[in-house]
Write a protein that holds these residues in place. Structure first.
Motif: not given
Length: 348
Positions: A24-25, A28-29, A31-32, A96-97, A102-103, A159, A162
């Motif tokens: 998950d982490r 998410k990274w 994606a950022w 997502g965050s 990301q929200k 993608r 998530l």
């Protein structure tokens, strides 16, 4: 098109069975790493080590990718997998965050994947430019291509993992990237000289911006996609005013020899000053703009209560968009003009 996207829901559900807190982490990274915030942080670093022409080209490339990708999202208005899954038997989670971009990403439509599009174009074009100037040649180039391919693949997988995209969304994003990138490699050879030497470039850019705003499609439901793509349109305007004036040669004076001995200390000083100044000016310009426009927004809300809600909302959104673009314009201007001026004053 919707049926091809829906057919991938089973794949998304299967991939999400692999979920772990660590993955998950990591996802998410990734994606950022292809978000607007990442580009707004990374591109100034290229300017402050003297590679400002590469930063110019990448800024305009990202402006193009963000506009094309987000315009298609709102034009097609195909929901993300976790919305489509509500009407199917597939259990798909939104991983997502819950803060930052990301929200708000979850509020956009799904097809195409702009993360796949941006990641492909940004990474491969950077390699093309580094090869042109002799930084990546021979074995180093092949290693870099392998690393970029692995990173883009991880972004695309993330993608789906998530729950933000079905495989079809990602494939369309990659297809767009393979169409845009070769065209950009042709355009980029005259872009920077034109920005610096053309006497009418500011007028052309203002007209282009007006055309982009007018041509943007209206989605079925309001999304933040338009604001995302206008971020880099605003940044490019700030960049343009700085580069067009040529900044009295200060941009050329920023060049750092990365093979030298003291470049890391100089870069550290520039980053410490530059990031602090750009973040402060961007936030200050946004807050000032909202403060000045708040009375006007209050009037628009009053009009909405007496029977003009649609017109009032559209006008209010327009002014919010102007403030958003202006804040990114200040970011571009401070990166290419004000920070080099400070570096010159402080002997950095």
């Amino acid at each position: 098109m919707l049926q091809y996207v829906s057919s991938g829901l089973h794949t998304v559900a299967k991939v999400q069975q692999m979920r772990t807190p660590t993955l998950d982490r990591v996802m998410k990274w990734t994606a950022w790493s292809v978000s607007v915030e990442f580009y707004a942080t990374f591109l100034p670093l290229l300017v402050w080590i003297g590679r400002w022409q590469l930063a110019c080209r990448l800024t305009y490339l990202m402006m193009t990718c963000l506009y094309v990708g987000n315009a298609l999202k709102d034009l097609l208005s195909i929901p993300r997998p976790f919305y489509l899954a509500q009407e199917n038997v597939h259990a798909i989670q939104k991983v997502g965050s819950q803060k930052g971009s990301q929200k708000t990403d979850t509020e956009e439509y799904g097809l195409p994947s702009t993360h796949a599009l941006n990641g492909l174009c940004f990474s491969l074009y950077t390699l093309v430019e580094l090869n042109r100037i002799g930084y990546l040649v021979g074995k180093q180039l092949y290693i870099a291509i392998g690393g970029a391919t692995a990173w883009v693949s991880l972004v695309c997988f993330g993608r789906v993992y998530l729950g933000m995209h079905c495989p079809a969304d990602v494939m369309v994003g990659l297809l767009l990237g393979t169409c845009i990138l070769p065209l950009w490699c042709i355009v980029d050879t005259w872009l920077v000289p034109w920005l610096v030497t053309s006497s009418h470039v500011v007028l052309y850019h203002v007209l282009l911006t007006s055309m982009l705003i007018a041509a943007y499609p209206q989605p079925v439901v309001h999304t933040p996609s338009f604001k995302y793509c206008m971020s880099f349109v605003g940044a490019s305007l700030g960049l343009l005013f700085s580069v067009w004036s040529n900044n009295n040669g200060r941009l050329e004076g920023l060049w750092l020899d990365l093979n030298g001995e003291s470049w890391s200390l100089v870069l550290l000083k520039r980053v410490a000053v530059g990031l602090g100044v750009t973040v402060l000016l961007k936030k200050a310009s946004k807050n000032l703009g909202m403060l000045l426009l708040r009375p006007l927004c209050n009037v628009l809300e009053s009009n909405a209560k007496v029977g003009k809600p649609a017109k009032g909302q559209r006008t209010s959104d327009t002014f919010v968009l102007v403030v958003h673009m202006s804040s990114y314009g200040v970011l571009g201007w401070s990166t290419f003009y004000f920070c080099p001026l400070l570096f010159d004053w402080f002997g950095m």
